[in-house]
Design an enzyme around this catalytic site. Structure first.
Site, PDB file in Angstrom:
ATOM      1  N   LYS A  99     -12.615   1.531  11.867  1.00 20.13           N
ATOM      2  CA  LYS A  99     -11.235   1.722  12.327  1.00 20.13           C
ATOM      3  C   LYS A  99     -11.188   1.859  13.852  1.00 20.13           C
ATOM      4  O   LYS A  99     -10.295   1.321  14.502  1.00 20.13           O
ATOM      5  CB  LYS A  99     -10.618   2.965  11.670  1.00 20.13           C
ATOM      6  CG  LYS A  99     -10.361   2.854  10.171  1.00 20.13           C
ATOM      7  CD  LYS A  99      -9.223   1.909   9.799  1.00 20.13           C
ATOM      8  CE  LYS A  99      -7.867   2.393  10.229  1.00 20.13           C
ATOM      9  NZ  LYS A  99      -6.782   1.491   9.739  1.00 20.13           N
TER      10      LYS A  99
ATOM     11  N   ASP B  58      -7.370   9.681  11.553  1.00 16.99           N
ATOM     12  CA  ASP B  58      -8.013  10.888  12.104  1.00 16.99           C
ATOM     13  C   ASP B  58      -9.546  10.767  12.057  1.00 16.99           C
ATOM     14  O   ASP B  58     -10.246  11.474  12.774  1.00 16.99           O
ATOM     15  CB  ASP B  58      -7.566  12.121  11.309  1.00 16.99           C
ATOM     16  CG  ASP B  58      -7.742  11.975   9.804  1.00 16.99           C
ATOM     17  OD1 ASP B  58      -7.677  10.838   9.297  1.00 16.99           O
ATOM     18  OD2 ASP B  58      -7.967  12.995   9.120  1.00 16.99           O
TER      19      ASP B  58
ATOM     20  N   GLY C 276       0.810  -1.223   0.000  1.00 18.46           N
ATOM     21  CA  GLY C 276       0.000   0.000   0.000  1.00 18.46           C
ATOM     22  C   GLY C 276       0.840   1.268   0.000  1.00 18.46           C
ATOM     23  O   GLY C 276       2.073   1.234   0.001  1.00 18.46           O
ATOM     24  N   GLN C 277       0.132   2.379   0.040  1.00 14.69           N
ATOM     25  CA  GLN C 277       0.778   3.704  -0.014  1.00 14.69           C
ATOM     26  C   GLN C 277       1.733   3.907   1.169  1.00 14.69           C
ATOM     27  O   GLN C 277       2.883   4.324   0.997  1.00 14.69           O
ATOM     28  CB  GLN C 277      -0.328   4.760   0.013  1.00 14.69           C
ATOM     29  CG  GLN C 277       0.136   6.192   0.046  1.00 14.69           C
ATOM     30  CD  GLN C 277      -0.986   7.168  -0.244  1.00 14.69           C
ATOM     31  OE1 GLN C 277      -0.912   7.885  -1.224  1.00 14.69           O
ATOM     32  NE2 GLN C 277      -2.009   7.208   0.579  1.00 14.69           N
ATOM     33  N   LEU C 278       1.272   3.603   2.371  1.00 17.95           N
ATOM     34  CA  LEU C 278       2.113   3.741   3.562  1.00 17.95           C
ATOM     35  C   LEU C 278       3.014   2.518   3.714  1.00 17.95           C
ATOM     36  O   LEU C 278       4.197   2.642   4.023  1.00 17.95           O
ATOM     37  CB  LEU C 278       1.234   3.907   4.809  1.00 17.95           C
ATOM     38  CG  LEU C 278       1.977   4.043   6.134  1.00 17.95           C
ATOM     39  CD1 LEU C 278       2.903   5.263   6.134  1.00 17.95           C
ATOM     40  CD2 LEU C 278       0.996   4.152   7.302  1.00 17.95           C
TER      41      LEU C 278
ATOM     42  N   TYR D  32     -16.464   3.888   7.801  1.00 17.54           N
ATOM     43  CA  TYR D  32     -15.007   3.679   7.801  1.00 17.54           C
ATOM     44  C   TYR D  32     -14.429   4.022   9.176  1.00 17.54           C
ATOM     45  O   TYR D  32     -13.686   3.229   9.766  1.00 17.54           O
ATOM     46  CB  TYR D  32     -14.373   4.550   6.715  1.00 17.54           C
ATOM     47  CG  TYR D  32     -12.867   4.684   6.814  1.00 17.54           C
ATOM     48  CD1 TYR D  32     -12.027   3.648   6.451  1.00 17.54           C
ATOM     49  CD2 TYR D  32     -12.287   5.869   7.289  1.00 17.54           C
ATOM     50  CE1 TYR D  32     -10.632   3.776   6.551  1.00 17.54           C
ATOM     51  CE2 TYR D  32     -10.917   6.010   7.389  1.00 17.54           C
ATOM     52  CZ  TYR D  32     -10.087   4.969   7.021  1.00 17.54           C
ATOM     53  OH  TYR D  32      -8.731   5.100   7.126  1.00 17.54           O
TER      54      TYR D  32
HETATM   55  N1  LIG Z   1      -5.082   7.160   2.779  1.00 16.09           N
HETATM   56  C1  LIG Z   1      -5.407   8.040   3.702  1.00 16.09           C
HETATM   57  O1  LIG Z   1      -5.717   9.208   3.403  1.00 16.09           O
HETATM   58  C2  LIG Z   1      -5.408   7.667   5.158  1.00 16.09           C
HETATM   59  C3  LIG Z   1      -5.769   8.629   6.113  1.00 16.09           C
HETATM   60  C4  LIG Z   1      -5.751   8.280   7.467  1.00 16.09           C
HETATM   61  C5  LIG Z   1      -5.375   7.000   7.860  1.00 16.09           C
HETATM   62  N2  LIG Z   1      -5.043   6.088   6.905  1.00 16.09           N
HETATM   63  C6  LIG Z   1      -4.656   4.739   7.347  1.00 16.09           C
HETATM   64  O2  LIG Z   1      -3.329   4.514   6.888  1.00 16.09           O
HETATM   65  C7  LIG Z   1      -3.145   3.122   6.621  1.00 16.09           C
HETATM   66  C8  LIG Z   1      -2.538   2.924   5.245  1.00 16.09           C
HETATM   67  O3  LIG Z   1      -3.406   3.464   4.243  1.00 16.09           O
HETATM   68  P1  LIG Z   1      -2.895   3.642   2.751  1.00 16.09           P
HETATM   69  O4  LIG Z   1      -3.173   5.031   2.337  1.00 16.09           O
HETATM   70  O5  LIG Z   1      -1.509   3.099   2.617  1.00 16.09           O
HETATM   71  O6  LIG Z   1      -3.947   2.694   1.988  1.00 16.09           O
HETATM   72  P2  LIG Z   1      -3.688   1.629   0.782  1.00 16.09           P
HETATM   73  O7  LIG Z   1      -2.671   2.148  -0.164  1.00 16.09           O
HETATM   74  O8  LIG Z   1      -5.036   1.286   0.255  1.00 16.09           O
HETATM   75  O9  LIG Z   1      -3.051   0.409   1.546  1.00 16.09           O
HETATM   76  C9  LIG Z   1      -3.816  -0.511   2.267  1.00 16.09           C
HETATM   77  C10 LIG Z   1      -3.286  -1.877   1.966  1.00 16.09           C
HETATM   78  O10 LIG Z   1      -4.052  -2.816   2.709  1.00 16.09           O
HETATM   79  C11 LIG Z   1      -4.197  -3.972   1.898  1.00 16.09           C
HETATM   80  N3  LIG Z   1      -5.350  -4.750   2.324  1.00 16.09           N
HETATM   81  C12 LIG Z   1      -6.664  -4.396   2.298  1.00 16.09           C
HETATM   82  N4  LIG Z   1      -7.418  -5.414   2.737  1.00 16.09           N
HETATM   83  C13 LIG Z   1      -6.566  -6.430   3.055  1.00 16.09           C
HETATM   84  C14 LIG Z   1      -6.736  -7.745   3.546  1.00 16.09           C
HETATM   85  N5  LIG Z   1      -7.965  -8.238   3.774  1.00 16.09           N
HETATM   86  N6  LIG Z   1      -5.648  -8.508   3.746  1.00 16.09           N
HETATM   87  C15 LIG Z   1      -4.419  -8.028   3.495  1.00 16.09           C
HETATM   88  N7  LIG Z   1      -4.177  -6.791   3.026  1.00 16.09           N
HETATM   89  C16 LIG Z   1      -5.248  -6.001   2.801  1.00 16.09           C
HETATM   90  C17 LIG Z   1      -4.396  -3.434   0.504  1.00 16.09           C
HETATM   91  O11 LIG Z   1      -4.131  -4.438  -0.435  1.00 16.09           O
HETATM   92  P3  LIG Z   1      -4.843  -4.421  -1.879  1.00 16.09           P
HETATM   93  O12 LIG Z   1      -4.198  -3.296  -2.622  1.00 16.09           O
HETATM   94  O13 LIG Z   1      -4.560  -5.763  -2.413  1.00 16.09           O
HETATM   95  O14 LIG Z   1      -6.307  -4.166  -1.614  1.00 16.09           O
HETATM   96  C18 LIG Z   1      -3.404  -2.279   0.484  1.00 16.09           C
HETATM   97  O15 LIG Z   1      -2.140  -2.703   0.033  1.00 16.09           O
HETATM   98  C19 LIG Z   1      -4.522   2.459   6.841  1.00 16.09           C
HETATM   99  O16 LIG Z   1      -4.575   1.960   8.164  1.00 16.09           O
HETATM  100  C20 LIG Z   1      -5.498   3.635   6.733  1.00 16.09           C
HETATM  101  O17 LIG Z   1      -6.674   3.399   7.465  1.00 16.09           O
HETATM  102  C21 LIG Z   1      -5.034   6.391   5.569  1.00 16.09           C
END
Ligand SMILES: NC(=O)c1ccc[n+]([C@@H]2O[C@H](COP(=O)([O-])OP(=O)(O)OC[C@H]3O[C@@H](n4cnc5c(N)ncnc54)[C@H](OP(=O)(O)O)[C@@H]3O)[C@@H](O)[C@H]2O)c1
Length: 281
Positions: free
Chosen positions: A128, A101, A10-12, A124
């Site tokens: 969380k 957040d 993922g992104q993070l 969502y």
């Molecule tokens: N993006 C934001 O603006 C934001 C803001 C606040 C907090 N966050 C938190 O930051 C964290 C990282 O977010 P991100 O932006 O990096 O999102 P992301 O790019 O969508 O990364 C999430 C990853 O989780 C994987 N995933 C989803 N369901 C899964 C499962 N059942 N088993 C295994 N892997 C699974 C996804 O895989 P696939 O690609 O295969 O689905 C993806 O690689 C999360 O906890 C999110 O709640 C994000």
């Protein structure tokens, strides 16, 4: 230190993989390698690896879709986190879980700190926050790190990109009207690599278990952020402010979701993160 990283694609997660401190034996896991909604697989995989720490950067992040797919959001954000907490406890590992957040309702005027009380207002956020509660009920050795409005080179795989990429793309389209962006929702835009470095600091620095806020410091509206993106990228596009009531979304968003930390885990000002991001891409 042996560390398992879930959500590694993922992104993070991809930034966490790049920024792991030297000497870390990192086992990055994508969904393909371990679907976190499969409880028995989670327990077996973590037990087989027997890490010192599990970092959970996996999540269901599609905030609007979650309103129609609460089961999927709860499976990935609440139950999967619970499975990881149990698996970690069984082998004596600590868990660092990434949260959001959006656990806050946005009713206060100031940024939220670790001691403010969550009260999520969309599916969502509820999923969380439930994840946070389930983890805390199962495991003492856990860090919960809330980040905010993330953007990084990879883009959120769950969202098909991020806000910065969207604004850059739209601002580059010739002959299109000015951009209209919400100016009454305030947040802390956070550069994913900065958050990743702080997460490793929390782990490697053996900071006390508990809740941490790790966002780039400062607060801004989405409109202010979009305007700065356009200006820093040297693009010539007008960005007009609009109230959130003009931009209907399925999920209600907190009007204030900027974060602050009482524990010294805030990151450099958001403008500096954005500058580095624009240089890197
Ligand atoms: N993006 C934001 O603006 C934001 C803001 C606040 C907090 N966050 C938190 O930051 C964290 C990282 O977010 P991100 O932006 O990096 O999102 P992301 O790019 O969508 O990364 C999430 C990853 O989780 C994987 N995933 C989803 N369901 C899964 C499962 N059942 N088993 C295994 N892997 C699974 C996804 O895989 P696939 O690609 O295969 O689905 C993806 O690689 C999360 O906890 C999110 O709640 C994000």
């Amino acid at each position: 230190m042996k560390a398992v990283l879930t959500g590694a694609g993922g992104q993070l997660g991809s930034e966490l993989a790049i920024t792991a401190p030297s000497g870390t034996e990192l086992i990055p896991l994508t969904r393909k390698e371990l679907d976190l909604t499969r409880r028995e697989d989670v327990i077996k995989k973590i037990s087989d690896i027997s890490p010192d720490v599990v970092i959970n950067a996996a999540a269901y992040v599609r905030v609007d879709d979650a309103e129609d797919e609460p089961d999927a959001a709860f499976q990935a954000n609440a139950l999967a986190s619970f499975y990881l907490a149990h698996a970690s406890r069984a082998c004596g590992a600590a868990l660092l879980h990434v949260s959001t957040d959006y656990v806050f309702d946005g009713h206060q005027n100031n940024p939220y700190t670790e001691t403010d009380i969550p009260n999520p207002i969309n599916v969502y956020g509820i999923s969380k926050y439930t994840g946070e509660l389930l983890i805390k009920s199962a495991l003492e050795k856990c860090h919960i790190v809330r980040v905010s409005s993330l953007y990084g080179p990879k883009g959120a795989s769950g969202k098909g990109g991020n806000f910065v990429y969207t604004i850059l793309k739209k601002a580059r389209e010739a002959g299109t009207p000015p951009l209209r962006v919400v100016d009454d929702i305030i947040m802390s835009p956070t550069y994913a690599p900065d958050a990743a470095v702080m997460i490793w600091k929390i782990i490697a620095g053996r900071m006390p278990y508990g809740i941490y806020h790790a966002a780039n410091s400062g607060r801004v509206s989405w409109h202010g952020f979009a305007k700065t993106i356009v200006e820093m990228a040297g693009l010539d596009k007008e960005v007009l402010p609009v109230p959130h009531t003009e931009y209907k979304t399925k999920a209600t968003r907190p009007l204030m979701s900027a974060l602050e930390s009482k524990k010294g885990t805030m990151l450099r000002p958001w403008q500096e993160g954005l500058k580095d991001f624009l240089k890197r891409i």
